[in-house]
Design a protein around this motif. Structure first.
Motif, mmCIF file in Angstrom:
data_model
loop_
_atom_site.group_PDB
_atom_site.id
_atom_site.type_symbol
_atom_site.label_atom_id
_atom_site.label_comp_id
_atom_site.label_asym_id
_atom_site.label_seq_id
_atom_site.Cartn_x
_atom_site.Cartn_y
_atom_site.Cartn_z
ATOM 1 N N ALA A 114 0.861 -1.192 0.000
ATOM 2 C CA ALA A 114 0.000 0.000 0.000
ATOM 3 C C ALA A 114 0.888 1.229 0.000
ATOM 4 C CB ALA A 114 -0.915 0.013 1.230
ATOM 5 N N VAL A 115 0.550 2.218 -0.845
ATOM 6 C CA VAL A 115 1.357 3.436 -0.946
ATOM 7 C C VAL A 115 0.437 4.650 -0.940
ATOM 8 C CG1 VAL A 115 3.229 2.323 -2.230
ATOM 9 C CG2 VAL A 115 1.336 3.374 -3.474
ATOM 10 N N ILE A 116 0.975 5.765 -0.434
ATOM 11 C CA ILE A 116 0.239 7.029 -0.459
ATOM 12 C C ILE A 116 0.279 7.571 -1.883
ATOM 13 C CG2 ILE A 116 0.026 9.319 0.581
ATOM 14 C CD1 ILE A 116 -0.197 6.819 2.479
ATOM 15 N N LEU A 117 -0.882 7.930 -2.417
ATOM 16 C CA LEU A 117 -0.953 8.320 -3.828
ATOM 17 C C LEU A 117 -0.015 9.493 -4.133
ATOM 18 C CD1 LEU A 117 -2.293 7.886 -6.555
ATOM 19 C CD2 LEU A 117 -4.155 9.384 -5.828
ATOM 20 N N ASP A 118 -0.025 10.528 -3.295
ATOM 21 C CA ASP A 118 0.769 11.733 -3.562
ATOM 22 C C ASP A 118 2.267 11.494 -3.486
ATOM 23 O OD1 ASP A 118 -0.979 13.589 -4.274
ATOM 24 O OD2 ASP A 118 -1.123 14.610 -2.343
ATOM 25 N N ALA A 156 0.239 -6.190 -3.853
ATOM 26 C CA ALA A 156 -0.715 -6.716 -2.862
ATOM 27 C C ALA A 156 -1.669 -7.711 -3.525
ATOM 28 C CB ALA A 156 -1.505 -5.569 -2.244
ATOM 29 N N PHE A 157 -2.084 -7.397 -4.753
ATOM 30 C CA PHE A 157 -2.976 -8.296 -5.489
ATOM 31 C C PHE A 157 -2.310 -9.662 -5.675
ATOM 32 C CE2 PHE A 157 -4.250 -10.042 -9.650
ATOM 33 C CZ PHE A 157 -5.619 -10.155 -9.476
ATOM 34 N N GLY A 199 -11.726 -15.195 0.254
ATOM 35 C CA GLY A 199 -10.319 -15.336 0.632
ATOM 36 C C GLY A 199 -9.953 -14.583 1.899
ATOM 37 N N LYS A 200 -8.723 -14.845 2.362
ATOM 38 C CA LYS A 200 -8.230 -14.203 3.580
ATOM 39 C C LYS A 200 -7.072 -13.264 3.240
ATOM 40 C CE LYS A 200 -9.509 -18.044 6.614
ATOM 41 N NZ LYS A 200 -10.680 -17.306 7.149
ATOM 42 N N ILE A 201 -6.896 -12.287 4.100
ATOM 43 C CA ILE A 201 -5.814 -11.311 3.940
ATOM 44 C C ILE A 201 -4.570 -11.820 4.677
ATOM 45 C CG2 ILE A 201 -5.082 -8.949 4.479
ATOM 46 C CD1 ILE A 201 -7.208 -8.932 2.376
ATOM 47 N N LEU A 205 -0.186 -8.124 4.334
ATOM 48 C CA LEU A 205 -1.124 -7.201 3.696
ATOM 49 C C LEU A 205 -2.003 -6.515 4.737
ATOM 50 C CD1 LEU A 205 -2.377 -5.939 1.224
ATOM 51 C CD2 LEU A 205 -3.727 -8.019 0.856
ATOM 52 N N ASP A 206 -2.388 -7.276 5.756
ATOM 53 C CA ASP A 206 -3.192 -6.719 6.835
ATOM 54 C C ASP A 206 -2.467 -5.528 7.486
ATOM 55 O OD1 ASP A 206 -5.634 -7.327 8.707
ATOM 56 O OD2 ASP A 206 -3.919 -6.944 10.044
#
Length: 845
Positions: A114-118, A156-157, A199-201, A205-206
């Motif tokens: 996960a990343v911050i868009l800006d 992550a996907f 599915g599970k995380i 990723l969690d």
């Protein structure tokens, strides 16, 4: 490549003693030649996307390998030249090469979950997905508002599929698609869709999702989220319009986020997406799905812009549709909407208004959205003001110009009347709008300004008003949608690339940095036209046909229609889309100006950045030769130059700079010189009335200042002027009195290799007079389009990518300048002396 890299790095690290001058020059040449080869490969890759070529995976693999090798050799030779001073470039090179390999092998790139868009850049498209990368481009290059938020990446996907052991099911679905077994496709599609939703995380990723949510709450508090798909190829050459899920009004909690995330990634295998894959190829199932998690903007009005009105056969108008509340009412066609037809020509007149009785709109609810009755007092009122309609039209055309094709744009205006862009994707236009017969008659119908002159650096067709550039400072005044006409090309044009329609230059090269930028931004460009600045007038409307190399007076509608429709089928192949993605890591240039603070290895994001950095630092290294006494003043290799003016120049010939037969001479004459750039410089220095031989009388304060030595000038250089030469190369270090010049230039028939670096510092007069002389030199060099930095009495100027004949004129001018400005500081009593000397030097008045 890894083994080779380690060997080279190891060899380089053992090089502690600086080699002799000829070896250094050989390494400099290696850097320049590697750069030239790499830029030619990048140019070829860009040309392949013009639509005029067919290529396959074998081409992509070979050209990427050749490019990586050329860039690596440039990095390696720079480090050999500079005693391994830039080893961090190896790591940056590795990172880019790894991402290219991942793209070619269709592997999901490693990266955060996960990343911050800006905090990311559009080049991270393989992690961010197409839609989020597009939004970042819109904000980064056009300065338009987009919602805040974060992205759950394609990495992550892949982690989700791996953790839930879903890859085998995906392979089964791909096989069924290739077999065109409809019943089997549906069974396997439903199976994988169900498995994803159940599915599970993974713990990793969690953790990433929790951190991203914590960031989001700090910035947006408890504002709900919109969870949107951002598949790797989405909104790129294929739009995927309406194929994937969007979940709105999601509370910023981990449980709600995970449920929404699963729904969105499961939609990659929904019925609509599978039908899309059956049409465009099963390989679309190989793309990873990133997911954008954006702040849900409170909506006063939402809608869509089609930058070309599909009902307008003349393509002269754009279409805006809107309703109160959320945009689902518009994109899904659930309720009547307001309809505005707007002229595409400035000032974008509103030609038609169809204000609907908007009985219902969509508002957020716990379940996502709810149909709500519109208040009676605003049902029949326009949901946009005229000013808002025109603003939307201008933004739409700006996006079309930037993405170089018609756009389908979603937007929202909040209750505070602030506009946000939610999406911009390609708009499909029927090829039937193109009337081939009329195109063939264009040359008979419209007056031609010039035809078949210059070289096409980037193909395409555009029309607009001429902006005739006289100096780089004028770029700040460049109007949206104009055509830039300039004496020569410059990488500084990157400042206006998002809003320029086309570029024409008198002098330029198809392998210059500017040409690469034009390919990156898909700006039609013709370079080396000779005298285009003399053939057009400022403000005149022209059409640039950089397909057929022809410039027309006026706006040629037939060609513009052809341009709008002809790009639509280019992207139907997997190879085309892959090459475009590869070029995102290769062609963009972030290190534009070597005089800025960010011109450092850590700011290199692409191969083009690395090449630019290597070129500039290699030149700097040779320039520094003039400061290293031990390398230069060996009497066994220096020869005195006999000139009719007292310059005291000693020559060091690296090879080819002097005529054969001069090897045993201690002194050589002007006729013995074979070095091309040196001959031009000397011809300028020897012009009549340029060289002042009589001493200029110093005033008392000038004398006091002259006693203070400039720290960068070693006293040991008094009386020693050095010219290091080869056939095409000159490094000239000159000390005259208390000022010091360095001229470093490579001047050959290969435009891409040529550069001129000029450095001037010092003087005998007081600082005010010395500064006036610097302003004079700056003004003169600006006239010749140098990129200049000044500080006090120091000036550094650079220019590159210039043809041999142009370089000859500039070097002759610099020869005159060296003589003309010698001792001139003493005479610069006030600022009027700058203008007087400027006219005298340039115009001999």
């Amino acid at each position: 490549m890894d083994i080779l890299k380690k060997i080279f790095t190891s060899l380089g690290s053992k090089t502690k003693d600086k080699p002799d001058l000829k070896v250094l020059f050989h390494r400099f040449r290696e850097v320049i030649e590697s750069n030239t080869k790499a830029l030619e490969i990048i140019a070829d890759m860009g040309d392949k996307l013009s639509g005029d070529y067919i290529f396959d995976m074998a081409y992509i693999r070979k050209v990427t390998k050749d490019l990586s090798e050329a860039v690596f050799h440039s990095v390696h030779n720079l480090n050999l030249l500079c005693q391994n001073r830039y080893q961090e470039l190896y790591q940056i090179f590795d990172q880019i090469e790894t991402r290219l390999e991942a793209l070619i092998e269709n592997k999901v790139a490693d990266g955060p979950f996960a990343v911050i868009l800006d905090e990311n850049c559009p080049e991270d498209i393989d992690l961010l997905g197409g839609k989020m990368a597009h939004l970042l481009e819109i904000k980064r290059h056009l300065g338009l508002n987009i919602p805040k938020g974060f992205v759950i990446t394609s990495a992550a996907f892949n982690n989700y599929l791996t953790y839930n052991k879903l890859h085998p099911l995906l392979e089964e679905l791909k096989e069924a698609l290739e077999d065109q077994d409809t019943e089997s496709i549906e069974l396997k599609r439903k199976k994988i869709e169900k498995k994803i939703l159940e599915g599970k995380i993974s713990p990793e990723l969690d953790k990433a999702l929790k951190n991203a949510l914590n960031y989001y709450k700090e910035v947006c508090k408890d504002r709900p989220l919109v969870i949107r798909s951002s598949a790797q190829e989405e909104d790129q050459e294929l739009s995927f319009a309406g194929q994937f899920e969007t979940i709105i009004n999601v509370p910023p909690t981990l449980s709600a986020l995970i449920i929404a995330y699963k729904k969105v990634i499961a939609s990659l295998f929904g019925p609509k997406a599978i039908s899309y894959a059956r049409k465009f190829g099963s390989h679309l199932l190989e793309m990873a799905m990133a997911v954008g998690c954006l702040e849900m903007v409170e909506a006063r009005t939402s809608g869509v812009i089609f930058t070309i009105n599909p009902q307008d056969p003349h393509l002269d108008t754009l279409l805006i549709t809107a309703n109160w509340g959320l945009g689902g009412a518009v994109v899904e066609g659930r309720f009547p909407v307001d309809r505005f037809v707007v002229s595409r020509s400035d000032p974008n007149h509103i030609l038609e208004k169809d204000i609907a009785d908007k009985t219902h709109c969509l508002l957020p609810s716990e379940d996502g959205t709810i149909e709500t009755e519109v208040a009676p007092e605003i049902r029949k009122s326009p949901c946009l003001t005229n000013e808002e309609v025109r603003t939307l039209a201008k933004i739409g055309l700006s996006l079309e110009r930037y993405f170089k094709r018609p756009q389908d744009i979603e937007w929202v205006i909040n209750p505070q009347d602030v506009l946000y862009l939610l999406q911009s994707r390609p708009l499909s236009i029927s090829n039937e709008i193109v009337e081939i017969d009329k195109i063939q008659e264009v040359k008979k119908k419209y007056p031609i300004i010039v035809e078949k002159k210059g070289i096409i650096a980037q193909s395409g067709i555009a029309a607009g008003q001429v902006f005739l550039l006289k100096s780089l400072e004028e770029l700040d005044k460049f109007p949206e949608g104009a055509i830039l006409v300039a004496p020569r090309d410059s990488s500084q044009f990157v400042r206006i690339m998002p809003k320029v329609a086309a570029i024409l230059t008198n002098i330029g090269s198809p392998t210059s940095h500017m040409a690469t930028l034009c390919r990156e931004f898909r700006v039609p460009a013709i370079v080396g036209m000779g005298d285009i600045t003399e053939r057009v007038q400022p403000g005149e409307v022209i059409t640039v046909d950089a397909e057929d190399n022809c410039i027309y007076k006026g706006k040629v509608e037939e060609l513009l229609k052809f341009q709008a429709a002809s790009q639509l089928n280019l992207a139907d192949t997997k190879e085309f889309r892959l090459l475009r993605k590869i070029l995102r890591f290769v062609a963009p240039l972030n290190l534009v100006d070597p005089l800025l603070r960010n011109f450092k290895p850590e700011f290199c994001k692409t191969f083009h950045d690395i090449l630019r950095f290597c070129h500039e630092k290699a030149v700097e290294e040779l320039v520094s030769i003039g400061k290293e006494k031990g390398n230069l003043l060996n009497k066994d290799i220096t020869k005195k130059l006999d000139l009719p003016i007292p310059t005291g120049i000693l020559i060091i010939d690296l090879g080819g700079g002097l005529k054969p037969g001069t090897e045993d001479k201690d002194e050589v004459k002007l006729d013995d010189i074979e070095c091309i750039p040196f001959k031009y410089v000397l011809s300028g220095m020897l012009e009549p009335n340029v060289w002042q031989t009589e001493a200029v009388q110093l005033q008392v304060k000038d004398f006091i200042y002259s006693m203070i030595k400039t720290p960068e000038i070693s006293p040991s250089y008094l009386g020693e002027n050095i010219a290091v030469i080869s056939t095409y190369y000159l490094n000239l270090s000159l000390r005259f009195g208390y000022h010091f010049n360095i001229l470093d230039t490579y001047c050959s028939p290969n435009i891409r290799e040529n550069h001129i670096y000029f450095r001037f510092i010092g003087g005998a007069a007081d600082l005010a007079k010395r500064s006036r002389r610097i302003k004079l030199i700056e003004k003169i060099l600006s006239y010749y389009d140098f990129n200049i930095m000044t500080k006090g009495d120091l000036l550094v100027a650079r220019i590159a990518n210039i043809p041999l004949e142009e370089a000859a004129k500039i070097l002759k001018m610099i020869g005159r300048l060296i003589g003309f400005t010698r001792q001139l500081d003493v005479l610069m009593e006030d600022d009027s002396a700058i203008e007087e000397a400027y006219r005298k030097f340039l115009f001999k008045k």
